[in-house]
Design a protein around this motif. Structure first.
Motif, PDB file in Angstrom:
ATOM      1  N   UNK A 159      -4.027   7.552  -2.963  1.00 46.42           N
ATOM      2  CA  UNK A 159      -3.349   7.145  -1.728  1.00 46.42           C
ATOM      3  C   UNK A 159      -4.276   6.325  -0.827  1.00 46.42           C
ATOM      4  N   UNK A 160      -3.719   5.316  -0.208  1.00 40.87           N
ATOM      5  CA  UNK A 160      -4.516   4.488   0.714  1.00 40.87           C
ATOM      6  C   UNK A 160      -4.563   5.102   2.109  1.00 40.87           C
ATOM      7  N   UNK A 161      -3.535   5.881   2.463  1.00 42.73           N
ATOM      8  CA  UNK A 161      -3.403   6.407   3.832  1.00 42.73           C
ATOM      9  C   UNK A 161      -2.889   7.843   3.779  1.00 42.73           C
ATOM     10  N   UNK A 162      -3.350   8.666   4.720  1.00 46.48           N
ATOM     11  CA  UNK A 162      -2.761   9.983   4.964  1.00 46.48           C
ATOM     12  C   UNK A 162      -2.470  10.059   6.466  1.00 46.48           C
TER      13      UNK A 162
ATOM     14  N   UNK B 286     -12.760  10.220  -0.210  1.00 51.89           N
ATOM     15  CA  UNK B 286     -11.872   9.622  -1.221  1.00 51.89           C
ATOM     16  C   UNK B 286     -11.340   8.249  -0.804  1.00 51.89           C
ATOM     17  N   UNK B 287     -11.892   7.692   0.274  1.00 49.42           N
ATOM     18  CA  UNK B 287     -11.484   6.369   0.785  1.00 49.42           C
ATOM     19  C   UNK B 287      -9.992   6.320   1.129  1.00 49.42           C
ATOM     20  N   UNK B 288      -9.495   7.428   1.661  1.00 49.18           N
ATOM     21  CA  UNK B 288      -8.113   7.506   2.156  1.00 49.18           C
ATOM     22  C   UNK B 288      -8.182   7.361   3.676  1.00 49.18           C
ATOM     23  N   UNK B 289      -7.511   6.370   4.211  1.00 50.14           N
ATOM     24  CA  UNK B 289      -7.562   6.134   5.657  1.00 50.14           C
ATOM     25  C   UNK B 289      -6.711   7.167   6.392  1.00 50.14           C
ATOM     26  N   UNK B 290      -7.314   7.861   7.348  1.00 48.98           N
ATOM     27  CA  UNK B 290      -6.566   8.820   8.167  1.00 48.98           C
ATOM     28  C   UNK B 290      -5.840   8.072   9.282  1.00 48.98           C
ATOM     29  N   UNK B 291      -4.588   8.463   9.516  1.00 53.38           N
ATOM     30  CA  UNK B 291      -3.763   7.846  10.553  1.00 53.38           C
ATOM     31  C   UNK B 291      -3.180   8.959  11.423  1.00 53.38           C
ATOM     32  N   UNK B 292      -3.227   8.781  12.737  1.00 53.84           N
ATOM     33  CA  UNK B 292      -2.793   9.817  13.676  1.00 53.84           C
ATOM     34  C   UNK B 292      -1.367   9.593  14.144  1.00 53.84           C
ATOM     35  N   UNK B 293      -0.515  10.627  13.964  1.00 50.76           N
ATOM     36  CA  UNK B 293       0.749  10.631  14.710  1.00 50.76           C
ATOM     37  C   UNK B 293       0.654  11.712  15.780  1.00 50.76           C
ATOM     38  N   UNK B 294       1.522  11.632  16.770  1.00 47.77           N
ATOM     39  CA  UNK B 294       1.438  12.496  17.971  1.00 47.77           C
ATOM     40  C   UNK B 294       0.011  12.510  18.536  1.00 47.77           C
ATOM     41  N   UNK B 295      -0.613  11.330  18.685  1.00 52.35           N
ATOM     42  CA  UNK B 295      -2.006  11.310  19.144  1.00 52.35           C
ATOM     43  C   UNK B 295      -2.182  11.851  20.557  1.00 52.35           C
ATOM     44  N   UNK B 296      -1.083  11.887  21.332  1.00 56.91           N
ATOM     45  CA  UNK B 296      -1.160  12.405  22.701  1.00 56.91           C
ATOM     46  C   UNK B 296      -0.543  13.803  22.800  1.00 56.91           C
TER      47      UNK B 296
ATOM     48  N   UNK C  83       0.854  -1.192   0.000  1.00 56.35           N
ATOM     49  CA  UNK C  83       0.000   0.000   0.000  1.00 56.35           C
ATOM     50  C   UNK C  83       0.889   1.242   0.000  1.00 56.35           C
ATOM     51  N   UNK C  84       0.397   2.302  -0.623  1.00 57.44           N
ATOM     52  CA  UNK C  84       1.154   3.555  -0.686  1.00 57.44           C
ATOM     53  C   UNK C  84       0.285   4.705  -0.187  1.00 57.44           C
ATOM     54  N   UNK C  85       0.956   5.716   0.337  1.00 60.81           N
ATOM     55  CA  UNK C  85       0.194   6.829   0.878  1.00 60.81           C
ATOM     56  C   UNK C  85       1.060   8.051   1.094  1.00 60.81           C
ATOM     57  N   UNK C  86       0.516   8.980   1.850  1.00 61.75           N
ATOM     58  CA  UNK C  86       1.180  10.262   2.087  1.00 61.75           C
ATOM     59  C   UNK C  86       1.123  10.583   3.581  1.00 61.75           C
ATOM     60  N   UNK C  87       1.883  11.586   3.957  1.00 64.04           N
ATOM     61  CA  UNK C  87       1.884  12.044   5.339  1.00 64.04           C
ATOM     62  C   UNK C  87       1.911  13.570   5.333  1.00 64.04           C
ATOM     63  N   UNK C  88       1.162  14.173   6.223  1.00 59.29           N
ATOM     64  CA  UNK C  88       1.129  15.642   6.362  1.00 59.29           C
ATOM     65  C   UNK C  88       0.529  16.348   5.152  1.00 59.29           C
ATOM     66  N   UNK C  89      -0.283  15.669   4.370  1.00 58.41           N
ATOM     67  CA  UNK C  89      -0.923  16.309   3.220  1.00 58.41           C
ATOM     68  C   UNK C  89      -2.249  16.933   3.636  1.00 58.41           C
ATOM     69  N   UNK C  90      -2.433  18.213   3.275  1.00 57.23           N
ATOM     70  CA  UNK C  90      -3.714  18.888   3.460  1.00 57.23           C
ATOM     71  C   UNK C  90      -4.596  18.631   2.235  1.00 57.23           C
TER      72      UNK C  90
END
Length: 279
Positions: free
Chosen positions: A161-164, A184-194, A139-146
Motif C-alpha cells: 500500500x502507498x497510503x494508510x 514499509x514506505x507507507x505514507x500516513x494520512x490523517x483524518x479528523x486531524x482536529x 496509487x492504492x492504499x488502505x484506511x484504518x488499518x493497524x
C-alpha cells in the motif's frame, strides 16, 4: 520543511501526493459538498478526499469538472465501502464510484476499513492491485488499518500500500503505527486531524497559537505536516477552508512540537478498527 499549498510527498511508486487537502466526510451531497470543493479548489487546494460511504461523490465530481482545472493537476481519492468488499464486488464498486465522480482515472483508491470479522480485505486488495496494474488508479492504499492488519495484508500482497489513512491528532498519535508505516514506505494520512473540533480549546495549543498569531486549528495542521503526515481537514465554511490552508508561513519549534507530542492520550473519536463492522 519549506512547503506551500501545492507541495507534494512522493509515494513509494513515484506518484506525487499533496501534503494537504480537503476531506468531505459528513458533508451533504448537493450544494454543500459542491461549494466546499469549489471554494477549496479556487483557493489553491489540489487534493480532495471522498468515499462511497460519504454519499457525495457526484457533487465532488461536478465541482471538479466545473472548476476548469486540468485533471492532471488534481489528486482525487475515494474508498471502497464495507459491503462492497470482495474481489468482484470491489471491481463493480470502483466502476460505480468512477461513474458518480465522472472521472477517467483515480489518483488514490483506499479500502475504507479492514473489517476483520468479514476478513475479505485481501480479496479486496487483489482487485485494487488489478485496477492499479491496468493504470486506472495511480496509487492504492488502505484506511484504518493497524499494524496487524497490514502484516496480514503484506503476507500476500504483490503491491505494498502507498497510503494508510487513519484517525490522527494530538490525542491519538499512533506512534507505533507511524513507525511501522515509515519502515514499509507507507505514507500516513490523517483524518479528523482536529478531533472534529474537540481540540480547539486546549490550553497548550492556544498558547502556541497566540505566539505565532495563528489559531489552534492551524497549529495542529502545521504539526501534522512537520510530523510528515498528510492531512485533510474538513470544513463547509469558505473562510475556514481558507484559514485551514494558511499554515505555510510559520514553523513550530522543536520545543513546541514536543509540547504537542506530550498531549497524546491514545484517545479515539471514531471507531476502533478491530471492532468496527458497520455495513
Amino acid at each position: 520543511m519549506t512547503l506551500n499549498l501545492q507541495s507534494t510527498v512522493t509515494l513509494h511508486n513515484g506518484v506525487k501526493m499533496p501534503w494537504f487537502g480537503l476531506g468531505v466526510f459528513q458533508v451533504s451531497e448537493g450544494e454543500e459538498v459542491y461549494n466546499s470543493v469549489k471554494w477549496a479548489l479556487e483557493h489553491g487546494y489540489k487534493s480532495i478526499d471522498t468515499a462511497k460511504a460519504y454519499r457525495n461523490e457526484e457533487g465532488v465530481g461536478k465541482a471538479i469538472r466545473d472548476s476548469g482545472i486540468p485533471r492532471e493537476e488534481l489528486f482525487i481519492t475515494t474508498k471502497v465501502w464495507n459491503k462492497d468488499q470482495g474481489y468482484e464486488e470491489t471491481l463493480q464498486a470502483f466502476e460505480g464510484s468512477m461513474e458518480r465522480l465522472g472521472l477517467d482515472y483515480l489518483d488514490l483508491y483506499l479500502i475504507h476499513w479492514p473489517l476483520p470479522k468479514l476478513n475479505k480485505y485481501k480479496e479486496t486488495w487483489k482487485a485494487l492491485e488489478k485496477l492499479y496494474k491496468e493504470g486506472r488508479i495511480r496509487a492504492i492504499g488502505v484506511s484504518n488499518f493497524k499494524e496487524h492488519h497490514l502484516d496480514d495484508l503484506l503476507s500476500e500482497a504483490e503491491v505494498v500500500p502507498m497510503v494508510n489513512q487513519v484517525e490522527f491528532h494530538p490525542h491519538l498519535q499512533q506512534n507505533s503505527l507511524r513507525d511501522y508505516c515509515k519502515k514499509h514506505q507507507i505514507q500516513l494520512e490523517a483524518y479528523s486531524p482536529l478531533k472534529q473540533g474537540r481540540l480547539l480549546d486546549e490550553p497548550i495549543l492556544k498558547e502556541i497559537a497566540d505566539r505565532h498569531g495563528k489559531n489552534t486549528a492551524q497549529v495542529v495542521l502545521r504539526w501534522d505536516l512537520q510530523r510528515e503526515v498528510v492531512t485533510i481537514p474538513k470544513s463547509v465554511k469558505k473562510q475556514r477552508i481558507e484559514d485551514n490552508a494558511d499554515i505555510f508561513d510559520f514553523e513550530l519549534s522543536e520545543e513546541e512540537m514536543q509540547q504537542i507530542n506530550s498531549m497524546n492520550k491514545d484517545e479515539r473519536i471514531g471507531s476502533d478498527p478491530d471492532e468496527f463492522n458497520k455495513y
